[in-house]
Scaffold this active site. Sequence first.
Site, mmCIF file in Angstrom:
data_model
loop_
_atom_site.group_PDB
_atom_site.id
_atom_site.type_symbol
_atom_site.label_atom_id
_atom_site.label_comp_id
_atom_site.label_asym_id
_atom_site.label_seq_id
_atom_site.Cartn_x
_atom_site.Cartn_y
_atom_site.Cartn_z
ATOM 1 C CD GLU A 37 -12.486 1.322 9.016
ATOM 2 O OE1 GLU A 37 -11.521 1.545 8.286
ATOM 3 O OE2 GLU A 37 -12.607 0.262 9.662
ATOM 4 C CG ASP A 224 -4.317 5.895 2.025
ATOM 5 O OD1 ASP A 224 -5.112 5.342 2.810
ATOM 6 O OD2 ASP A 224 -3.275 5.346 1.599
#
Lengths: 266, 266
Positions: A37, A224
């Site tokens: 990230e 998700d």
Amino acid sequence: MAPPHDDKAAAAAEVNDESTAKRPISNVLFIIAMQTEASPLVNKFQLVEEPESVFPKGVPWVRYYGKYKDLNINIVCPGKDKILGVDSVGTVSASLLTYASIQALQPDLIINAGTAGGFKAKGASIGDVFLASDVAFHDRRIPIPVFDLYGVGSRQAFPTPNLAKELNLKVGKLSTGDSLDMCAQDEAAIVANDATVKDMEGAAVAYAADLLEVPAIFLKAVTDIIDGDKPTAEEFLQNLAAVAAALDLAATQVVDFINGKSCSEL
Amino acid sequence: MAPPHDDKAAAAAEVNDESTAKRPISNVLFIIAMQTEASPLVNKFQLVEEPESVFPKGVPWVRYYGKYKDLNINIVCPGKDKILGVDSVGTVSASLLTYASIQALQPDLIINAGTAGGFKAKGASIGDVFLASDVAFHDRRIPIPVFDLYGVGSRQAFPTPNLAKELNLKVGKLSTGDSLDMCAQDEAAIVANDATVKDMEGAAVAYAADLLEVPAIFLKAVTDIIDGDKPTAEEFLQNLAAVAAALDLAATQVVDFINGKSCSEL
């Protein structure tokens, strides 16, 4: 360092807080749990890893820093677990890193950026980047009066109405827990928290930032869909790299917006 | 401060660790989550609350200190939540307090003392004081290879075979989570952790102590039987004061045993 006990010192501290809020932001601290990230942002802002750690010997925490426009940017990651070699995700290491980074780097603003699960029933889609209005925990059940509220630990993010409007960011509540999945009790707590996005660090970063009175905001990119068909772990790993790029774009826009402004102008 | 990167420095650090292990223990740090658990010990060791905090302004953390026999004793508590006024229990504040206390007080040994739930199926009764052989988390489910092990975060307590034998303490594994109750998934993880006692701080104290390489032991007094008939919260509150006295007695015996010894003699 002793806390100010007299009224004069308290008043001075308040005035100081107010002038801080109106002063242009100078030091921005990103707290990012996973290397995947952080890497796009480290590259985007052309940051370098510090050769001498500001952190104590032995901790795996990593710091990247540099200048971008008028801002000093620090990105800190909890780093790899010393024995297992995986990113040190979750609330305990996030809170420690937040605390130690505030002590060492004295940021004006904390941005906790990272990936999250999203609820399509609350309007989240893969790749969305949310700005959290509120954060809370969903896996700290203490069924004793008042302790129950402490466990949930709900608090508002630093308010940034202009930022949200200007960048047209989706705004929603964030719920934090130390599990990637959720059990029935977690789910009930997430519903009670009215959360649109779910992560593993946000409320812990907020807690530590609040302790030391540093404004904190939360940028969470959806990897998700929790109330969808696919298993969370599989969907998370599939989308991680692509969604990190969306997060990178949003974080850059946020930093561009912040540049030259004070906290109270956000 | 930079970590030693070359072999010479690493060797020097090892020698240093070894001499530390053989030097008589001088500074003992108790980390205790609740005021009710701490008060008897504060009185027993005739400790006083520090007027000037070694901690940053704004944190609720409380420190009591004093001399007992040849030992400098510090007892730190996470203190009352600034808004809600209840003890700041759980893993996030315990890890922060452990980290900050190690930085400020440089202890030779940490003793995390407190109450816990016990499993009668594993031999626990109300009022038993356990010394933990191992600690782990039971509410950090990350079903991705290696991350799963990181989530459980199992680690051994500092080994104290002589202490356990001399004081005839029960020894068992400790499992930590942020909820006072346990859901089915927590229970399965507690069984997998082979735990006899369950608390809300131990594994987090262990994590922070391990990061900064300070030996830590865990004294847990059983306030409620988890696999019994009574609701946990009710049983916990009923027994808290009485069991705190048992904990107080055991902790005093432990400190008396420690006095004059090195870590390697425990």
